[in-house]
Design an enzyme around this catalytic site. Structure first.
Site: not given
Ligand code: F6P
Length: 357
Positions: A112, A136, A179
């Site tokens: 996104n 997601d 997600g």
């Molecule tokens: O967008 C993918 C995702 O894995 C989400 O499901 C999760 O909320 C986020 O990224 C976690 O982000 P980071 O890797 O920055 O902790």
């Protein structure tokens, strides 16, 4: 001659390499002469001119590899117009890198946030093609994103493992699934893993309804209950709060995540032993599943086709079982959420799964 820039931005997922390979193979197999520049660590590479020229060899042997060979990073869209710590205008810097390398097109793989920046670059006059990646599955304009099916497999494996130990001990088990703000991953892994209760952000839960389901299972002689909880799941009371009141509540929040709050409530109200399992980033890791390998390769190849035709400004997506091109301006800034009255939700309810509503 086509000169292509490529980058992966945001959280990684499975099949990023497969998708890039799909683009590259299609281009290298064409009659065009092609140069591909890989920008390192997402938009950062484009901003600071950090890149590597990639040959066909670089794309060989990567179909099955997880992660991204280019590296990735998060460059939040909401601050993209702010200068960096040295006063550099980051949008202008990206345009300059593109023009200096005399690129014909930039291929961006992302979710996104990445799509908002990709659309901004399009508005600034760059030729951009994007590919939808994220575990997601929340990108608007495509029924499916690559990475999602692989993550469903991993989250399902986690629920499967929990099933046997939950059954042995007669416990309530919560499995927290990633997600972000949507419930696709939890809904699919929950159904695949035979969860008894599935809690997703799109359907705020009532703790008493969750407990009703646990007690109903107790009465029916089932000694355990499995709850698949999306990391973004929210209670009815919290969903009714204004944004400001919710933010204030979260300032003093004493739980690591919603699953632990739920566990404490269930334990307190039922006296049952509750355990929480959080598979976390495992869900984004490892080799892509066969579905994602094929899917990402198809998307990549269609992106290559668009580049060869000189058609830019699109995300290559998947709608009604067809690969489609979706205008970037339609995709950017929109979330694809689970509709609470979607047929998959109704079917899950017919199977006896509670959504706590
Ligand atoms: O967008 C993918 C995702 O894995 C989400 O499901 C999760 O909320 C986020 O990224 C976690 O982000 P980071 O890797 O920055 O902790």
């Amino acid at each position: 001659m086509k000169r292509i820039g490529m980058l992966t931005s945001g959280g990684d997922c499975q099949a990023l390499n497969a998708a890039m390979r799909g683009v590259a193979k299609t281009l290298f197999n064409s009659k065009e002469q092609v140069e591909i520049y890989g920008f390192l660590e997402g938009y950062k590479g484009l901003i600071y001119g950090n890149f590597r020229m990639l040959t066909s060899q670089d794309f060989s042997g990567i179909l099955t590899e997880g992660g991204t060979m280019l590296g990735t990073s998060r460059t939040p869209f909401k601050t993209i117009r702010e200068p960096d710590e040295n006063g550099l205008d980051r949008v202008d810097a990206m345009l300059q890198t593109y023009y200096k390398l005399r690129l014909d097109c930039l291929v961006v793989l992302g979710g996104n946030g990445t799509h908002k920046t990709a659309n901004l670059l399009r508005e600034e006059g760059l030729n951009v093609i994007t590919l939808p990646k994220t575990i997601d599955n929340d990108l608007w304009g495509t029924d499916m994103t690559f990475g999602f099916q692989s993550a469903v497999n991993i989250a399902t494996d986690a629920i499967d493992c929990i099933h046997t130990t939950a059954a042995s001990h007669g416990r309530v088990f919560i499995v927290e699934v990633m997600g972000h703000k949507v419930g696709w991953l939890t809904l699919n892994a929950g159904m695949a893993g035979g969860a008894d209760i599935i809690l997703i952000p799109e359907i705020p839960y009532d703790i008493d309804k969750v407990i009703d389901k646990i007690e109903e299972r107790d009465k029916n002689g089932s000694r355990f209950t499995i709850i698949a909880v999306a990391e973004g799941a929210i209670s009815k009371e919290d969903a009714a709060l204004s944004k400001k009141d919710f933010k204030d509540k979260m300032k003093n929040y004493k739980f690591p995540s919603v699953s632990y709050e739920l566990a404490a409530q269930i334990q307190e109200k039922t006296g049952r032993e509750v355990r929480v399992t959080v598979p976390g980033h495992m869900q984004r890791g490892g080799s892509p599943c066969p579905y994602d390998r094929v899917f990402a390769s198809r998307l990549g190849s269609e992106a290559g086709k668009l580049i060869l035709k000189g058609e830019y400004g699109f995300m290559v997506g998947y709608k009604n079982r067809e690969i489609v091109k979706v205008p970037l301006e339609d995709v950017a800034g929109k979330l694809k959420m689970v509709a609470p009255d979607a047929s998959i939700v109704k079917e899950a309810k017919l199977l006896g799964i509670s959504f706590g509503d």
